[in-house]
Design a protein around this motif. Structure first.
Motif, mmCIF file in Angstrom:
data_model
loop_
_atom_site.group_PDB
_atom_site.id
_atom_site.type_symbol
_atom_site.label_atom_id
_atom_site.label_comp_id
_atom_site.label_asym_id
_atom_site.label_seq_id
_atom_site.Cartn_x
_atom_site.Cartn_y
_atom_site.Cartn_z
ATOM 1 N N ALA A 314 0.867 -1.175 0.000
ATOM 2 C CA ALA A 314 0.000 0.000 0.000
ATOM 3 C C ALA A 314 0.906 1.228 0.000
ATOM 4 O O ALA A 314 1.978 1.209 0.598
ATOM 5 N N LEU A 316 1.684 5.521 0.283
ATOM 6 C CA LEU A 316 1.345 6.897 0.639
ATOM 7 C C LEU A 316 2.340 7.775 -0.117
ATOM 8 O O LEU A 316 3.533 7.746 0.159
ATOM 9 N N VAL A 345 -3.640 3.453 -2.705
ATOM 10 C CA VAL A 345 -2.691 4.561 -2.598
ATOM 11 C C VAL A 345 -3.399 5.797 -2.060
ATOM 12 O O VAL A 345 -4.529 6.081 -2.431
ATOM 13 N N SER A 346 -2.716 6.477 -1.150
ATOM 14 C CA SER A 346 -3.147 7.810 -0.748
ATOM 15 C C SER A 346 -2.153 8.800 -1.308
ATOM 16 O O SER A 346 -0.957 8.534 -1.355
ATOM 17 N N TYR A 347 -2.686 9.955 -1.735
ATOM 18 C CA TYR A 347 -1.808 10.992 -2.265
ATOM 19 C C TYR A 347 -2.071 12.290 -1.520
ATOM 20 O O TYR A 347 -3.222 12.709 -1.392
#
Lengths: 381, 201
Positions: A314, A316, A345-347
């Motif tokens: 995962a 970031l 995914v975090s952006y």
């Protein structure tokens, strides 16, 4: 025990690990082999029983294995990411075991152009093979294996460190749960390659450089200093330079109308250059900037989505609004490729005027993002 | 957190099948995503423009993309997500028609909620006083309102029909502070909020 600053990991020590002794040399991307290879690394915090709480920190161009703490009580400066690593900090050493190693090609204890070539007994200098980001990651993998870690909880790094982080996700997808590239890119822009080239030309144009054979003699300090000055400008934003220096003069009310230092910004950059020369090897600067230039995660197909399709972690991804060296669109390119692969995914784009260097400075926001990502982030089943 | 979510979110959560994948466009601090994750075991992700809201989402263990809604959808294949959700967002967009169609392309189903400009209080203020309406849902003055594309429930239904979007379910409400009331009759007059479950025909 010595008195310890609040939130500091305290006194730390550098450790060494040697592998790839002949005939088991490391096969490098350029076709050559390297071995034996020594890696300098530091560890903060304790490993848990199954070694599942380990975080690998990858340093940037001018960094080293000394990410946190101090070497002795009178050590004037802590490690380069001390604001983020320590008890109660983003990379909480009460919970996690944080590992940081010096890249190969570097000059802070790991094998590099300044180390002795065991085959000849002489300093490698330019006989050191060209290393790439993926070679650096291969060496880190050897260290992780040596430490008996089956899977890293997280691999994190900014700038060139972020490149290594992305390479980890692709080279060893089963060995990393969480991936955090900060102010980084899957491939350098022409502009960034251009700046690297200027830095290298400054070094190689210094008469003391002598084709890299300056060890034990006068070092190419002018060239390396200029390289650092150029580099440093690219790490700041136009706005942060304006705020910090404006057009202020250095310790004087009026111009002297000469070519010596007039403006504060000139004085600051030369100071940065001088400081850097004291601690960094010019040939390592050549090797590591080259590794950055060569890095292109989209190769060999040219399709970044396809390259990242093997990733299982995962992510970031963090960028900085005012970073013009690794602008946010480069991070978005990574995010886009991940999303098209249906990878979690975090952006986050930090709103900051600090430019590329914000990844070392925007501690509060990054702590907030990273603390919870480490706690909750789970790769998809 | 799920116990203190906005009342309309409870209706939206009810529309989602357990175990679905959900994309929440304009997810704010992630309250709806969290509720869906907890009560529907949904695989959720969001898109949000506010940096502090993005941080809040990450702090709550949610996956979120920091950016504009329009750029957020280009990465998604057709019909790649079970539900695309747009709550109280359409009215602030420059091209809501474009985004609705994008949502319908990416999502097998869409859940879209809108404040109803046909609500009787709104009509009343304009008709009786000749003033730009201000209500609990639409609290702004004419000069500082972010709402540039307001619609009524009737307008929205017509839009769906024209664009080939089937309305699978419509829930019309009057929203209160912590509760809502379902409006059974003449919703375009008596409801101040509508939630639509849509599917491409």
């Amino acid at each position: 025990m010595a008195v310890q600053e609040a939130g500091s990991i305290g006194i730390v020590e550098i450790r060494y690990f040697t592998f790839a002794a002949p005939p088991n040399e490391l096969q490098l991307e350029c076709g050559r082999t390297l071995g034996p290879i020594t890696i300098a690394y530091e560890m903060y915090g304790e490993m848990n029983a199954d070694k599942s709480n380990c975080i690998l920190v990858c340093h940037a161009l001018s960094g080293d294995s000394h990410a946190a703490g101090r070497y002795h009580l009178d050590d004037p400066k802590p490690g380069w990411w001390d604001s983020m690593i320590g008890p109660g900090k983003a990379f909480d050493t009460d919970k996690y075991c944080v590992i940081c190693s010096n890249v190969i090609g570097g000059c802070k204890g790991s094998a590099g152009p300044g180390s002795i070539d065991p085959a000849t007994g002489e300093v490698y200098a330019l006989n050191f093979p060209m290393v790439t980001i993926s070679d650096m990651v291969q060496a880190q993998k050897a260290l992780v294996d040596y430490l008996g870690i089956r899977q890293l909880l997280c691999v994190v790094g900014g700038s060139a460190g972020g490149m290594q982080v992305l390479q980890w996700a692709v080279s060893y997808p089963d060995m990393v749960r969480l991936i955090i590239p900060i102010c980084s890119t899957a491939r350098l822009s022409a502009q960034a390659i251009g700046f690297d080239a200027v830095g290298r030309q400054a070094i190689m144009g210094d008469p003391n450089w002598m084709d890299g054979n300056y060890y034990g003699k006068s070092i190419p300090s002018i060239g390396l200093g200029i390289a650092r000055m150029v580099g440093h400008i690219t790490y700041l934003s136009e706005k942060s330079m304006h705020t910090k220096f404006g057009r202020d003069l250095q310790d004087k009310p009026n111009f002297d109308y000469d070519f010596l230092t007039e403006f504060k910004v000139e004085s600051y950059l030369s100071y940065r250059g001088d400081e850097f020369v004291k601690r960094f090897d010019a040939n390592s600067y050549l090797y590591i900037t080259k590794a950055m230039d060569y890095f292109d995660l989209a190769q060999p197909t040219g399709d970044l989505r396809r390259s990242l399709s093997v990733a299982k972690s995962a992510f970031l991804v963090i960028s900085v609004s005012s970073d013009w060296l690794f602008p946010p669109y480069m991070s978005k390119e990574i995010v886009s490729a991940l999303r098209r692969n249906n990878i979690d995914v975090s952006y986050a784009e930090l709103q900051s005027d600090y430019g590329h260097d914000a990844f070392l400075l925007e501690v509060d926001v990054m702590t907030r993002l990273i603390t919870s990502f480490l706690e909750y982030g789970q790769p998809a089943e | 957190m799920p116990d203190k979510i906005r009342p309309e979110f409870r209706c939206i959560v009810d529309m989602v099948e357990p175990g679905s994948s959900v994309l929440d466009m304009g997810c704010g601090e992630g309250h709806l995503m969290r509720a869906l994750q907890v009560s529907k075991r949904a695989r959720v992700q969001g898109i949000e423009l506010s940096d502090t809201a993005v941080q809040e989402c990450v702090a709550n263990g949610l996956f979120v993309y920091h950016g504009d809604l329009d750029e957020g959808l280009a990465d998604f294949n057709d019909q790649s997500v079970d539900y695309v959700i747009l709550t109280s967002t359409l009215q602030v967009l420059h091209r809501p028609d474009f985004l609705i169609m994008e949502a319908a392309r990416v999502g097998k189903r869409c859940i879209i909620s809108i404040p109803n400009f046909g609500y009787w209080r709104v009509r009343f203020q304009l008709m009786c006083f000749g003033e730009m309406p201000r209500t609990k849902n639409l609290p702004y003055e004419w000069y500082n309102s972010p709402n540039i594309h307001l619609t009524t429930l009737r307008d929205f239904r017509r839009f769906c029909k024209e664009r080939g979007l089937r309305i699978l379910r419509e829930t019309d409400l009057v929203l209160g502070e912590d509760m809502y009331k379902v409006v059974p009759a003449l919703p375009n007059f008596f409801a101040d909020y509508g939630i639509f479950l849509l599917e491409h025909e």
